[in-house]
Design an enzyme around this catalytic site. Structure first.
Site, PDB file in Angstrom:
ATOM      1  N   ASP A  13     -27.003 -37.062 -28.104  1.00 40.25           N
ATOM      2  CA  ASP A  13     -27.440 -35.696 -27.790  1.00 40.25           C
ATOM      3  C   ASP A  13     -26.336 -34.838 -27.199  1.00 40.25           C
ATOM      4  O   ASP A  13     -26.592 -33.924 -26.413  1.00 40.25           O
ATOM      5  CB  ASP A  13     -28.650 -35.713 -26.823  1.00 40.25           C
ATOM      6  CG  ASP A  13     -29.812 -36.478 -27.398  1.00 40.25           C
ATOM      7  OD1 ASP A  13     -29.971 -36.477 -28.629  1.00 40.25           O
ATOM      8  OD2 ASP A  13     -30.557 -37.094 -26.617  1.00 40.25           O
ATOM      9  N   GLU A  14     -25.117 -35.104 -27.572  1.00 44.27           N
ATOM     10  CA  GLU A  14     -23.984 -34.347 -27.037  1.00 44.27           C
ATOM     11  C   GLU A  14     -23.909 -32.946 -27.648  1.00 44.27           C
ATOM     12  O   GLU A  14     -23.264 -32.052 -27.089  1.00 44.27           O
ATOM     13  CB  GLU A  14     -22.661 -35.084 -27.329  1.00 44.27           C
ATOM     14  CG  GLU A  14     -22.514 -36.438 -26.646  1.00 44.27           C
ATOM     15  CD  GLU A  14     -23.078 -37.575 -27.488  1.00 44.27           C
ATOM     16  OE1 GLU A  14     -23.741 -37.296 -28.514  1.00 44.27           O
ATOM     17  OE2 GLU A  14     -22.851 -38.739 -27.122  1.00 44.27           O
ATOM     18  N   GLY A  15     -24.545 -32.768 -28.816  1.00 43.97           N
ATOM     19  CA  GLY A  15     -24.447 -31.489 -29.526  1.00 43.97           C
ATOM     20  C   GLY A  15     -23.715 -31.636 -30.852  1.00 43.97           C
ATOM     21  O   GLY A  15     -23.144 -30.680 -31.379  1.00 43.97           O
ATOM     22  N   LYS A  16     -23.795 -32.847 -31.416  1.00 41.82           N
ATOM     23  CA  LYS A  16     -23.095 -33.138 -32.685  1.00 41.82           C
ATOM     24  C   LYS A  16     -23.568 -32.213 -33.803  1.00 41.82           C
ATOM     25  O   LYS A  16     -22.759 -31.680 -34.568  1.00 41.82           O
ATOM     26  CB  LYS A  16     -23.323 -34.608 -33.089  1.00 41.82           C
ATOM     27  CG  LYS A  16     -22.816 -35.613 -32.063  1.00 41.82           C
ATOM     28  CD  LYS A  16     -23.192 -37.030 -32.432  1.00 41.82           C
ATOM     29  CE  LYS A  16     -24.660 -37.340 -32.308  1.00 41.82           C
ATOM     30  NZ  LYS A  16     -25.208 -37.304 -30.930  1.00 41.82           N
ATOM     31  N   ASN A  38     -34.024 -41.986 -35.505  1.00 41.59           N
ATOM     32  CA  ASN A  38     -33.863 -41.971 -34.037  1.00 41.59           C
ATOM     33  C   ASN A  38     -33.012 -40.771 -33.619  1.00 41.59           C
ATOM     34  O   ASN A  38     -33.082 -40.318 -32.482  1.00 41.59           O
ATOM     35  CB  ASN A  38     -33.236 -43.287 -33.514  1.00 41.59           C
ATOM     36  CG  ASN A  38     -31.993 -43.721 -34.277  1.00 41.59           C
ATOM     37  OD1 ASN A  38     -31.657 -43.169 -35.315  1.00 41.59           O
ATOM     38  ND2 ASN A  38     -31.308 -44.726 -33.766  1.00 41.59           N
ATOM     39  N   GLY A  40     -31.748 -36.853 -33.506  1.00 39.28           N
ATOM     40  CA  GLY A  40     -32.294 -35.504 -33.606  1.00 39.28           C
ATOM     41  C   GLY A  40     -31.131 -34.558 -33.407  1.00 39.28           C
ATOM     42  O   GLY A  40     -30.589 -34.473 -32.313  1.00 39.28           O
ATOM     43  N   HIS A  41     -30.691 -33.917 -34.463  1.00 42.06           N
ATOM     44  CA  HIS A  41     -29.515 -33.044 -34.395  1.00 42.06           C
ATOM     45  C   HIS A  41     -29.971 -31.592 -34.538  1.00 42.06           C
ATOM     46  O   HIS A  41     -30.496 -31.208 -35.579  1.00 42.06           O
ATOM     47  CB  HIS A  41     -28.509 -33.425 -35.489  1.00 42.06           C
ATOM     48  CG  HIS A  41     -27.915 -34.793 -35.290  1.00 42.06           C
ATOM     49  ND1 HIS A  41     -26.969 -35.335 -36.109  1.00 42.06           N
ATOM     50  CD2 HIS A  41     -28.132 -35.716 -34.318  1.00 42.06           C
ATOM     51  CE1 HIS A  41     -26.635 -36.547 -35.663  1.00 42.06           C
ATOM     52  NE2 HIS A  41     -27.343 -36.797 -34.582  1.00 42.06           N
ATOM     53  N   GLN A 222     -26.273 -40.820 -32.575  1.00 43.83           N
ATOM     54  CA  GLN A 222     -26.242 -41.457 -31.258  1.00 43.83           C
ATOM     55  C   GLN A 222     -24.882 -41.207 -30.586  1.00 43.83           C
ATOM     56  O   GLN A 222     -24.263 -40.206 -30.857  1.00 43.83           O
ATOM     57  CB  GLN A 222     -26.558 -42.966 -31.340  1.00 43.83           C
ATOM     58  CG  GLN A 222     -28.006 -43.282 -31.698  1.00 43.83           C
ATOM     59  CD  GLN A 222     -28.325 -43.145 -33.163  1.00 43.83           C
ATOM     60  OE1 GLN A 222     -27.715 -43.780 -34.004  1.00 43.83           O
ATOM     61  NE2 GLN A 222     -29.309 -42.332 -33.495  1.00 43.83           N
ATOM     62  N   ARG A 301     -38.909 -36.769 -24.744  1.00 40.13           N
ATOM     63  CA  ARG A 301     -38.824 -37.395 -23.423  1.00 40.13           C
ATOM     64  C   ARG A 301     -37.801 -36.667 -22.540  1.00 40.13           C
ATOM     65  O   ARG A 301     -36.771 -36.222 -23.050  1.00 40.13           O
ATOM     66  CB  ARG A 301     -38.368 -38.860 -23.556  1.00 40.13           C
ATOM     67  CG  ARG A 301     -39.401 -39.757 -24.177  1.00 40.13           C
ATOM     68  CD  ARG A 301     -38.870 -41.176 -24.307  1.00 40.13           C
ATOM     69  NE  ARG A 301     -37.780 -41.285 -25.277  1.00 40.13           N
ATOM     70  CZ  ARG A 301     -37.096 -42.390 -25.498  1.00 40.13           C
ATOM     71  NH1 ARG A 301     -37.364 -43.481 -24.817  1.00 40.13           N
ATOM     72  NH2 ARG A 301     -36.138 -42.427 -26.416  1.00 40.13           N
ATOM     73  N   SER A 410     -18.211 -25.235 -25.975  1.00 37.01           N
ATOM     74  CA  SER A 410     -19.463 -24.637 -26.429  1.00 37.01           C
ATOM     75  C   SER A 410     -20.203 -24.051 -25.232  1.00 37.01           C
ATOM     76  O   SER A 410     -20.307 -24.687 -24.183  1.00 37.01           O
ATOM     77  CB  SER A 410     -20.299 -25.700 -27.132  1.00 37.01           C
ATOM     78  OG  SER A 410     -21.568 -25.189 -27.470  1.00 37.01           O
TER      79      SER A 410
END
Ligand code: GDP
Ligand code: IMO
Ligand code: MG
Length: 426
Positions: A13-16, A38, A40-41, A222, A301, A410
């Protein structure tokens, strides 16, 4: 030409997704190399916010071909939903998306097994996304899996039933209740959608493209600290999320890897269980979660939050051979008087500056430096010269510690909220 690889350096979830979308105009092909639903981008542009799970984040651009590589695991149910949503937005999916015949399929029973396994672990659970990832990769390495290339085979249904039979025995072992007949129709509908799309031997496609001087970007899912080998095992995902995963997940030889682009947040987050040295379980952590909207793109979550962890970041830079860094969500740190950065750990009575084998909280605690914060709202900035001095100092500090330049900062979720520091690198 060589293949550039873009991947997450923390716990996902770094912002890929945002950065792949920003960089796509430079590339002819975007290829996802591992993971599955798994992931989510999230992409935001022209008032649209879109979350992709299996499909590469270059899909919204007119030119680029998007490839789902052999290292990816596909759930036909999630996949159909993604395709339907893209078609609604006017994307010509059939023309722009190729799927490797070698990619493995997530069966409904894989999802059930994921849930059963997590339930049986109780407090020790991984905190998986319950998408069936672990059981599907287990069947892949156990040589029982079903692949996209199998769907045209006349004995596909037989193979499916044989695997389901095995899974039923495992589910009985777990004493897990389920209604498979409610899950199967959507799965087979998804298989029909797959049949309507272009399936290829993507390793040939990609290597031919390289010979023809096409520019290729490999998109990771991931993050490096969730890697099956180098993450905080067992609290990891089931694939190689690191740069080497791009070789095995797309069929690219190591000497064909070009730039390795490492994406990291200006702080840290983690969703699911497992050690997190700089975790903030206080009002500051809550503030970052709230301002940063740190809730899972796939599961909703709440994400755990904490300060930037340099030994962990340096570990990821080392394992991946990162050649350029991109720092995300700098805007979320605006307003803190001071910002802490973990530079070392106190580990078994000693101070160390690297990530050790076991970093559970009983053994290890973070050692911080405190840097000056900045009060400026960054979300409207358009070029790096407008960045406050304290943010520049923060960036320089990270560059020095890692030895790698930060080429993008960013400052918001939108495509346009992207400050490019080194135009040569991007
Ligand atoms: P990915 O899995 O690495 O693609 O990242 P996710 O999409 O799961 O999570 C990143 C979240 O942060 C998404 O909601 C993005 O829209 C958002 N985001 C990305 N970059 C920035 C940024 O610089 N600032 C802010 N405020 N949000 C960002
Ligand atoms: P993207 O690509 C953040 C985490 C789960 C859990 C562990 C194992 O959006 O960055 P799994 O379902 O893979 O068996 O779960 O890994 N996890 C992620 N965390 N971002 C992701 O993907 C993740 N994919 C898996 O929360 O802790
Ligand atoms: Mg994500």
């Amino acid at each position: 030409m060589k293949v550039d690889v873009l991947l997450g350096l923390q716990w996902g979830d770094e912002g890929k997704g945002k950065i792949v979308d920003v960089l796509t105009p430079k590339y002819d092909i975007i290829g996802r190399f591992q993971g599955g639903p798994n992931a989510g981008h999230t992409l935001e542009f022209n008032g649209i916010k879109h979350v992709l799970h299996t499909i590469p984040s270059g899909i919204f651009h007119p030119k680029a071909v998007n490839i789902i590589g052999n290292g990816v695991v596909i759930d036909p149910v999630v996949f159909k939903k993604e395709i339907d949503a893209l078609i609604k937005l006017g994307v010509d999916v059939k023309a722009k998306l190729l799927i490797s015949k070698r990619a493995h399929l997530i069966l409904p029973t894989h999802r059930l097994l994921d849930a059963a396994s997590e339930a049986s672990k109780g407090k020790e659970k991984i905190g998986s996304t319950l998408k069936g990832i672990g059981p599907t990769y287990m069947d892949k390495t156990g040589r029982n899996g079903l692949r996209v290339g199998d769907i045209d085979n006349p004995n596909f249904k037989e193979k499916y039933l044989a695997l389901v039979e095995k899974h039923k025995q495992l589910l009985a072992f777990h004493q897990y209740d389920y209604k498979l007949e409610e899950l199967e129709p959507a799965w087979f509908e998804g298989i029909e959608v797959l049949k309507g799309l272009v399936r290829v031997e993507s390793e040939h496609y990609i290597n031919d493209a390289l010979k023809n001087n096409q520019a290729i970007l490999a998109e990771g899912a991931q993050g490096s600290l969730l890697d099956i080998d180098f993450g905080s095992y067992p609290f990891v995902t089931s694939s190689n999320t690191i740069c080497a995963g791009a070789c095995t997940g797309l069929g690219i030889a190591p000497n064909k890897i070009g730039n390795v682009i490492g994406i990291f947040k200006a702080y840290c987050t983690r969703v699911g269980s497992g050690p997190f040295p700089t975790e903030l379980e206080d009002a500051t952590g809550e503030q970052i979660r709230k301002t940063g909207n740190e809730f899972g793109s796939t599961t909703g979550r709440p994400r755990r939050t904490g300060w930037l962890d340099l030994p962990a970041l340096k570990y990821a830079v080392m394992i991946n051979g990162v050649t350029e860094l991109m720092m995300m969500k700098a805007d979320i740190l605006s307003g803190f008087e001071t910002i802490k950065v973990c530079t070392h750990y106190s580990y078994e009575g000693k101070q160390i500056d690297y990530l050790p084998y076991d970093y559970s909280p009983e053994l290890l605690s973070p050692v911080y430096v405190e840097l000056k914060g900045w009060n400026k709202d960054l979300t409207g900035l358009h070029n790096p010269e407008e960045m406050p001095e304290a943010l520049n100092d923060y960036i320089n500090f990270i560059e020095q510690a890692t030895g790698v330049p930060i080429s993008i900062v960013s400052v918001g979720p939108n495509r346009t909220q992207t400050l490019i520091r080194n135009k040569e690198l991007v």
